[in-house]
Write an enzyme that holds these catalytic residues in place. Sequence first.
Site, PDB file in Angstrom:
ATOM      1  N   THR A   1      39.528  33.978  42.658  1.00 43.68           N
ATOM      2  CA  THR A   1      38.591  32.905  43.012  1.00 43.68           C
ATOM      3  C   THR A   1      38.168  32.132  41.770  1.00 43.68           C
ATOM      4  O   THR A   1      38.036  30.906  41.806  1.00 43.68           O
ATOM      5  CB  THR A   1      37.357  33.468  43.740  1.00 43.68           C
ATOM      6  OG1 THR A   1      37.793  34.144  44.915  1.00 43.68           O
ATOM      7  CG2 THR A   1      36.369  32.390  44.108  1.00 43.68           C
ATOM      8  N   CYS A   2      37.996  32.828  40.682  1.00 47.24           N
ATOM      9  CA  CYS A   2      37.571  32.180  39.433  1.00 47.24           C
ATOM     10  C   CYS A   2      38.620  31.178  38.960  1.00 47.24           C
ATOM     11  O   CYS A   2      38.280  30.073  38.530  1.00 47.24           O
ATOM     12  CB  CYS A   2      37.329  33.231  38.361  1.00 47.24           C
ATOM     13  SG  CYS A   2      36.154  34.517  38.859  1.00 47.24           S
ATOM     14  N   SER A   3      39.893  31.543  39.049  1.00 49.42           N
ATOM     15  CA  SER A   3      40.977  30.686  38.573  1.00 49.42           C
ATOM     16  C   SER A   3      41.390  29.620  39.577  1.00 49.42           C
ATOM     17  O   SER A   3      41.812  28.535  39.191  1.00 49.42           O
ATOM     18  CB  SER A   3      42.204  31.533  38.225  1.00 49.42           C
ATOM     19  OG  SER A   3      41.956  32.312  37.085  1.00 49.42           O
TER      20      SER A   3
END
Length: 157
Positions: A47-49
Amino acid sequence: MIQVGDNIPAASVQQMIDGKPAEVHTQDFFKGKKVVLFAVPGAFTPTCSAAHLPGYVVLADEIKAKGIDAIVCLAVNDAFVMDAWGKAQNASELLMWGDGDGSFTKALGLDVDTGAFGGLRSRRYAMVVEDGVVTLLNVEPPKTFENSKAEVVLAVL
């Protein structure tokens, strides 16, 4: 946990400058600036990337146009990892901070122990800090990604 109206705690984080890790002292950095700081559980994570960091990359100019002096991405990773992740995500307009030992994250009260999965990590959040004082704090409940998005922060600036 830190709250709106609180001062940013004194701590040191790392940022790559000229190919070398350099210490950033939080109280010095935030003095006299209006900053968006967002944190992710880990660099290079799904999700972060795929969404969190890219949202800030795409909207960086619009966010800064609202009077923001700097956009900071923080994770409990080392400065080398944060630098590599920033380069991989074309995040040249953002500052990529590594909180290697999690001391800043702990001082904020936004740490979480994920056990064998990854150990000490940061909760996912976004905040606005004006002259060292938190004026907006959007902390995500576990396993969610809604109120720390770049679009949400931009809408309230």
